[in-house]
Design a protein around this motif. Structure first.
Motif, PDB file in Angstrom:
ATOM      1  N   TYR A 142       0.825  -1.211   0.000  1.00 37.29           N
ATOM      2  CA  TYR A 142       0.000   0.000   0.000  1.00 37.29           C
ATOM      3  C   TYR A 142       0.855   1.255   0.000  1.00 37.29           C
ATOM      4  O   TYR A 142       0.571   2.224  -0.730  1.00 37.29           O
ATOM      5  CB  TYR A 142      -0.939   0.018   1.205  1.00 37.29           C
ATOM      6  CG  TYR A 142      -1.675   1.330   1.302  1.00 37.29           C
ATOM      7  CD1 TYR A 142      -2.764   1.590   0.491  1.00 37.29           C
ATOM      8  CD2 TYR A 142      -1.237   2.331   2.170  1.00 37.29           C
ATOM      9  CE1 TYR A 142      -3.414   2.817   0.533  1.00 37.29           C
ATOM     10  CE2 TYR A 142      -1.874   3.556   2.225  1.00 37.29           C
ATOM     11  CZ  TYR A 142      -2.963   3.794   1.408  1.00 37.29           C
ATOM     12  OH  TYR A 142      -3.586   5.013   1.443  1.00 37.29           O
ATOM     13  N   ARG A 143       1.886   1.284   0.815  1.00 36.86           N
ATOM     14  CA  ARG A 143       2.724   2.482   0.890  1.00 36.86           C
ATOM     15  C   ARG A 143       3.399   2.776  -0.445  1.00 36.86           C
ATOM     16  O   ARG A 143       3.502   3.934  -0.864  1.00 36.86           O
ATOM     17  CB  ARG A 143       3.778   2.317   1.990  1.00 36.86           C
ATOM     18  CG  ARG A 143       3.200   2.398   3.394  1.00 36.86           C
ATOM     19  CD  ARG A 143       4.285   2.264   4.452  1.00 36.86           C
ATOM     20  NE  ARG A 143       3.708   2.347   5.780  1.00 36.86           N
ATOM     21  CZ  ARG A 143       3.381   3.483   6.396  1.00 36.86           C
ATOM     22  NH1 ARG A 143       3.579   4.630   5.778  1.00 36.86           N
ATOM     23  NH2 ARG A 143       2.867   3.476   7.599  1.00 36.86           N
ATOM     24  N   ALA A 144       3.866   1.721  -1.124  1.00 40.48           N
ATOM     25  CA  ALA A 144       4.496   1.940  -2.426  1.00 40.48           C
ATOM     26  C   ALA A 144       3.494   2.500  -3.430  1.00 40.48           C
ATOM     27  O   ALA A 144       3.786   3.438  -4.179  1.00 40.48           O
ATOM     28  CB  ALA A 144       5.101   0.629  -2.937  1.00 40.48           C
ATOM     29  N   TRP A 145       2.290   1.921  -3.432  1.00 39.86           N
ATOM     30  CA  TRP A 145       1.274   2.402  -4.367  1.00 39.86           C
ATOM     31  C   TRP A 145       0.835   3.825  -4.046  1.00 39.86           C
ATOM     32  O   TRP A 145       0.678   4.651  -4.953  1.00 39.86           O
ATOM     33  CB  TRP A 145       0.058   1.474  -4.316  1.00 39.86           C
ATOM     34  CG  TRP A 145      -1.119   2.011  -5.075  1.00 39.86           C
ATOM     35  CD1 TRP A 145      -1.320   1.978  -6.428  1.00 39.86           C
ATOM     36  CD2 TRP A 145      -2.260   2.680  -4.533  1.00 39.86           C
ATOM     37  NE1 TRP A 145      -2.508   2.570  -6.762  1.00 39.86           N
ATOM     38  CE2 TRP A 145      -3.111   3.015  -5.606  1.00 39.86           C
ATOM     39  CE3 TRP A 145      -2.654   3.016  -3.237  1.00 39.86           C
ATOM     40  CZ2 TRP A 145      -4.329   3.672  -5.424  1.00 39.86           C
ATOM     41  CZ3 TRP A 145      -3.854   3.668  -3.050  1.00 39.86           C
ATOM     42  CH2 TRP A 145      -4.682   3.993  -4.134  1.00 39.86           C
ATOM     43  N   SER A 146       0.639   4.136  -2.770  1.00 38.03           N
ATOM     44  CA  SER A 146       0.154   5.467  -2.404  1.00 38.03           C
ATOM     45  C   SER A 146       1.170   6.543  -2.762  1.00 38.03           C
ATOM     46  O   SER A 146       0.802   7.701  -3.001  1.00 38.03           O
ATOM     47  CB  SER A 146      -0.169   5.537  -0.903  1.00 38.03           C
ATOM     48  OG  SER A 146       1.012   5.383  -0.128  1.00 38.03           O
ATOM     49  N   TYR A 147       2.443   6.170  -2.823  1.00 41.10           N
ATOM     50  CA  TYR A 147       3.474   7.138  -3.219  1.00 41.10           C
ATOM     51  C   TYR A 147       3.610   7.235  -4.734  1.00 41.10           C
ATOM     52  O   TYR A 147       3.751   8.323  -5.294  1.00 41.10           O
ATOM     53  CB  TYR A 147       4.823   6.731  -2.616  1.00 41.10           C
ATOM     54  CG  TYR A 147       5.969   7.623  -3.071  1.00 41.10           C
ATOM     55  CD1 TYR A 147       6.135   8.886  -2.525  1.00 41.10           C
ATOM     56  CD2 TYR A 147       6.846   7.196  -4.058  1.00 41.10           C
ATOM     57  CE1 TYR A 147       7.162   9.717  -2.954  1.00 41.10           C
ATOM     58  CE2 TYR A 147       7.876   8.013  -4.493  1.00 41.10           C
ATOM     59  CZ  TYR A 147       8.032   9.278  -3.937  1.00 41.10           C
ATOM     60  OH  TYR A 147       9.044  10.084  -4.368  1.00 41.10           O
TER      61      TYR A 147
ATOM     62  N   LEU B 235      -7.133  -2.397  -4.966  1.00 44.02           N
ATOM     63  CA  LEU B 235      -7.364  -3.536  -4.083  1.00 44.02           C
ATOM     64  C   LEU B 235      -6.031  -4.142  -3.679  1.00 44.02           C
ATOM     65  O   LEU B 235      -5.178  -4.401  -4.537  1.00 44.02           O
ATOM     66  CB  LEU B 235      -8.209  -4.600  -4.784  1.00 44.02           C
ATOM     67  CG  LEU B 235      -8.292  -5.972  -4.092  1.00 44.02           C
ATOM     68  CD1 LEU B 235      -9.024  -5.848  -2.760  1.00 44.02           C
ATOM     69  CD2 LEU B 235      -8.966  -6.992  -4.990  1.00 44.02           C
ATOM     70  N   PHE B 236      -5.881  -4.371  -2.397  1.00 49.79           N
ATOM     71  CA  PHE B 236      -4.725  -5.084  -1.852  1.00 49.79           C
ATOM     72  C   PHE B 236      -5.267  -6.332  -1.166  1.00 49.79           C
ATOM     73  O   PHE B 236      -5.877  -6.248  -0.094  1.00 49.79           O
ATOM     74  CB  PHE B 236      -3.957  -4.200  -0.864  1.00 49.79           C
ATOM     75  CG  PHE B 236      -3.424  -2.949  -1.487  1.00 49.79           C
ATOM     76  CD1 PHE B 236      -2.128  -2.897  -1.972  1.00 49.79           C
ATOM     77  CD2 PHE B 236      -4.235  -1.821  -1.617  1.00 49.79           C
ATOM     78  CE1 PHE B 236      -1.643  -1.746  -2.570  1.00 49.79           C
ATOM     79  CE2 PHE B 236      -3.760  -0.662  -2.206  1.00 49.79           C
ATOM     80  CZ  PHE B 236      -2.456  -0.622  -2.700  1.00 49.79           C
ATOM     81  N   GLY B 237      -5.074  -7.473  -1.795  1.00 46.87           N
ATOM     82  CA  GLY B 237      -5.618  -8.700  -1.234  1.00 46.87           C
ATOM     83  C   GLY B 237      -5.198  -9.906  -2.040  1.00 46.87           C
ATOM     84  O   GLY B 237      -4.822  -9.791  -3.210  1.00 46.87           O
TER      85      GLY B 237
ATOM     86  N   PHE C  53      -3.322  -5.511  -6.309  1.00 43.22           N
ATOM     87  CA  PHE C  53      -2.030  -5.975  -5.804  1.00 43.22           C
ATOM     88  C   PHE C  53      -2.243  -7.205  -4.936  1.00 43.22           C
ATOM     89  O   PHE C  53      -2.911  -7.135  -3.907  1.00 43.22           O
ATOM     90  CB  PHE C  53      -1.338  -4.882  -4.982  1.00 43.22           C
ATOM     91  CG  PHE C  53      -1.005  -3.642  -5.758  1.00 43.22           C
ATOM     92  CD1 PHE C  53       0.247  -3.470  -6.321  1.00 43.22           C
ATOM     93  CD2 PHE C  53      -1.954  -2.642  -5.928  1.00 43.22           C
ATOM     94  CE1 PHE C  53       0.544  -2.330  -7.043  1.00 43.22           C
ATOM     95  CE2 PHE C  53      -1.665  -1.495  -6.646  1.00 43.22           C
ATOM     96  CZ  PHE C  53      -0.407  -1.333  -7.207  1.00 43.22           C
ATOM     97  N   ASP C  54      -1.684  -8.322  -5.355  1.00 44.94           N
ATOM     98  CA  ASP C  54      -1.717  -9.540  -4.557  1.00 44.94           C
ATOM     99  C   ASP C  54      -0.408  -9.619  -3.776  1.00 44.94           C
ATOM    100  O   ASP C  54       0.662  -9.720  -4.381  1.00 44.94           O
ATOM    101  CB  ASP C  54      -1.867 -10.765  -5.461  1.00 44.94           C
ATOM    102  CG  ASP C  54      -2.034 -12.055  -4.668  1.00 44.94           C
ATOM    103  OD1 ASP C  54      -1.400 -12.189  -3.613  1.00 44.94           O
ATOM    104  OD2 ASP C  54      -2.796 -12.921  -5.113  1.00 44.94           O
ATOM    105  N   PRO C  55      -0.455  -9.585  -2.447  1.00 45.75           N
ATOM    106  CA  PRO C  55       0.789  -9.634  -1.658  1.00 45.75           C
ATOM    107  C   PRO C  55       1.589 -10.912  -1.897  1.00 45.75           C
ATOM    108  O   PRO C  55       2.787 -10.950  -1.603  1.00 45.75           O
ATOM    109  CB  PRO C  55       0.300  -9.544  -0.206  1.00 45.75           C
ATOM    110  CG  PRO C  55      -1.054  -8.935  -0.290  1.00 45.75           C
ATOM    111  CD  PRO C  55      -1.628  -9.419  -1.574  1.00 45.75           C
TER     112      PRO C  55
END
Length: 538
Positions: free
Chosen positions: A325-330, A462-464, A492-494
Motif C-alpha cells: 500500500y505504501r508503495a502504491w500510495s506514493y 485492491l490489496f488482497g 495488488f496480490d501480496p
C-alpha cells in the motif's frame, strides 16, 4: 485496442444486451437455467428442499458468488436461456425466507420459476443444513479434489434426462435434468434446465461481442467485470443498509507508541497520524456510491489459507500488505500520498493544511487485522464495517477458523433463531412481533459480506490475495467502475499472484501444476479443469 471512451460506450451496450436476454418480452419461448446447488424454489416464497448431491452449502460466500458468474456466462452462451439465482445458506431465513441472492441483489429476470417439489424431501431448515455442512466436504464432491483429477483426465458430457410433468411442475432427479413445462402465462418458461456448479468456463470474447453488438473485442477480464456488474446490483434493502453503514464505519485505532518505528514517514504525516489516533472522526464515506470519493480496499485472508495456499507464508504477518500500500500510495495513486494531497478552497486554489488523509476500507475474517493494520497504514485512515453487523461477529464462539467450521456455526445460529421464531409464533401474534423487532433477529451474514464486497468494489485499488474469491469479485467490480468512469484501477496480490480466470481454489491447483511443469501453458490447464464443460472457440 479500445480507448477508455470506446470501452465505456461498449459497456453500456453490453449491459443492455444482458438485460434484454434476462428480461424477455415472453418467457414462454425461453429455457430457465438453475444451478444444481443450494435449495429448490419452494412454495410460498420459501426455500424448498436442498438439491441432492450438491456441495453449494459447503462453499464460502465469495465462492458462491463466483460460481454464479460462471453459470450465468454459460447460460448466456446458450440460445434462449435465462439464468436464475440459486439460494444461499448465508441468508437469514427470518429476514428473507426465499434465501436466494435476490435477498441482496436486484432481480436478474422477469421470468419466474415454479416450486420444484420433492415429496420425499423435507423443507430446508438451518438445523438440517447444519448437519449437511458439518460433514466432510470431500464426501460431497467438493471442488478441490475434482479439480486435481481434471488436470490429467478428460471426461465426456453425460446425456441429459428429460421428463414432462403432467401438472406443469418439475421434480428434477440430478444436475442433468431438463423439465418440459406447461407455461401458464408470459412469465413462465417452456423448459427448465439444471446445470452443475461451474468453476471454469470459456470466455469467447469475439462471440460475446457479436452477440451483444459491440464495436470492439475486449479482454476476458472486461467481460467478467460486466457480468459481475449486472449480477450484483444492490437491491433497495442493500442500498438502505449501505447508507446506514457508511455513516457508522469504524475508524481503526493507531498505536502512537509504534509510530516511531516508521522513520521514513514525513514528519507532518506522523503528526497527522498521531492526531487521527486521538480524534473521534465521523465517517467520510458517502451514503451512496460517488465517483468523486477516493479510497483503497484491503482484504486480509489469513486464517484458513495455510492448508490451501502454498504461498501463504509470504503473508504470515501484515507487513507485505502495508508495504504494497505504501508503495502504491506514493507512486501509483492518482490522488497522491498525504504530503501531496491539497484541498481546493472556495477560490479554486489549493490550500495547505486542509489535506485529507488517504482512506483504506479493511475487510478480514481475522480480528487481529483491525487491531494491527491501522498503525501500519498510518497516516492513511483505516476504516471497517463494525462487527455488530455480522452474525459471525468475531466474539467468543463466533470466530472464523475455516469454511467448514464457519458454515456449521452460522447454520447453528440461524437454527436457534428459527426455533425462537416458531416458539414465538405458537405464543401468539404479539410475541412474534416482539421477536421480529428484537435486535439481531434479522441480522444477515450474507448481507454484511455482500455489502463489504460492494463497498470495496467502489474503491480505486485492491490489496488482497487472489487465492480468495472475494478479492476476485472486488477486482471485477473495480474494473467495471473504472470502465464507467474512464479511469484506472489497481490490484495488488501480496503473494505475487495473477488471476487465472477460474474459481480461486482451482487457480491454485493450476498454479501448482505449472510450477511442476513450467513449460505447460495456462490454456491447456484451464481446458483440463473444465472437465465436461463444453469448449467454445473464441
Amino acid at each position: 485496442m479500445a480507448t477508455a471512451d470506446q470501452s465505456a460506450a461498449d459497456a453500456v451496450v453490453f449491459q443492455r444486451f444482458l438485460h434484454a436476454r434476462q428480461f424477455p418480452v415472453d418467457c414462454r419461448n425461453t429455457t430457465g437455467v438453475l444451478t444444481w446447488g443450494g435449495s429448490r424454489p419452494g412454495a410460498d416464497g420459501r426455500a424448498g428442499a436442498p438439491y441432492p448431491n450438491n456441495y453449494f452449502y459447503v462453499l464460502g460466500f465469495g465462492a458462491q458468488m463466483i460460481s454464479i458468474k460462471f453459470n450465468f456466462l454459460s447460460a448466456l452462451l446458450t440460445p434462449d436461456a435465462v439464468y436464475h439465482f440459486p439460494t444461499s445458506h448465508y441468508a437469514n431465513p427470518i429476514r428473507c425466507p426465499s434465501r436466494t441472492f435476490e435477498c441482496y441483489f436486484a432481480p436478474i429476470s422477469n421470468c419466474t420459476v415454479p416450486p420444484l417439489l420433492d415429496a420425499q424431501a423435507k423443507p430446508s431448515t438451518s438445523r438440517r443444513l447444519q448437519a449437511r455442512v458439518g460433514g466432510n466436504p470431500s464426501s460431497t464432491g467438493a471442488k478441490k479434489g475434482i479439480g486435481r483429477r481434471r488436470l490429467g483426465v478428460s471426461t465426456r458430457r453425460a446425456r441429459r434426462t428429460e421428463g414432462r410433468e403432467a401438472s406443469g411442475t418439475c421434480s428434477p432427479r440430478d444436475s442433468r435434468s431438463v423439465c418440459r413445462m406447461s407455461p401458464a402465462d408470459a412469465t413462465a418458461h417452456a423448459r427448465l434446465k439444471f446445470e452443475k456448479i461451474l468453476w471454469c468456463t470459456d470466455t469467447p470474447r469475439r462471440r460475446l461481442s457479436r452477440l451483444a453488438g459491440l464495436t470492439y473485442v475486449h479482454s476476458k477480464a472486461w467481460y467478467h467485470a460486466q457480468l459481475a456488474d449486472f449480477l450484483f446490483r444492490p437491491n433497495g434493502e442493500m442500498r438502505r443498509l449501505r447508507a446506514n453503514v457508511s455513516a457508522e464505519l469504524q475508524l481503526g485505532t493507531v498505536n502512537t507508541s509504534q509510530l516511531g518505528k516508521y522513520a521514513a514517514a514525513p514528519r507532518h504525516a506522523t503528526a497527522a497520524a498521531r492526531h487521527a489516533a486521538t480524534t473521534v472522526a465521523a465517517s467520510p464515506w458517502p451514503r451512496q456510491p460517488s465517483a468523486a470519493f477516493s479510497c483503497a480496499a484491503m482484504h486480509v485472508r489469513r486464517t484458513d489459507k495455510k492448508t490451501e495456499d502454498h504461498r501463504w507464508r509470504g503473508t504470515a504477518d501484515f507487513r507485505p500488505y502495508a508495504s504494497a500500500y505504501r508503495a502504491w500510495s506514493y507512486w501509483g495513486a492518482e490522488a497522491g500520498p498525504l504530503d501531496r494531497r491539497l484541498a481546493i478552497g472556495p477560490d479554486g486554489n489549493a490550500e495547505r493544511g486542509r489535506a485529507e488523509p488517504p482512506r483504506v476500507l479493511l475487510g478480514s475474517e481475522d480480528k487481529a487485522t483491525f487491531a494491527t493494520m491501522p498503525t501500519l497504514l498510518a497516516p492513511a485512515e483505516a476504516w471497517y464495517i463494525p462487527h455488530r453487523y455480522f452474525v459471525m461477529d468475531m466474539s467468543d464462539g463466533n470466530q472464523f477458523k475455516h469454511i467448514k467450521q464457519g458454515n456449521a456455526r452460522l447454520a447453528e445460529r440461524y437454527g436457534a433463531l428459527e426455533d425462537e421464531r416458531d416458539a414465538a409464533a405458537r405464543s401468539g401474534a404479539a410475541a412474534l412481533r416482539a421477536f421480529l423487532a428484537r435486535p439481531g433477529s434479522t441480522r444477515d451474514e450474507g448481507m454484511a459480506l455482500a455489502l463489504q464486497i460492494l463497498m470495496m468494489g467502489e474503491c480505486a485499488a485492491l490489496f488482497g490475495p487472489l487465492s480468495s474469491n472475494v478479492d476476485v469479485l472486488v477486482s471485477d467490480l473495480q474494473l467495471a467502475r473504472a470502465t464507467r468512469l474512464r479511469t484506472r484501477y489497481h490490484v495488488f496480490d501480496p503473494n505475487s499472484r495473477s488471476y487465472c480466470g477460474c474459481g480461486a481454489s482451482f487457480c491454485m491447483v493450476i498454479e501448482r501444476a505449472q510450477e511442476a511443469d513450467p513449460t505447460r501453458g495456462y490454456p491447456s490447464m484451464v481446458q483440463a479443469m473444465k472437465g465436461d464443460v463444453a469448449s467454445v472457440k473464441d
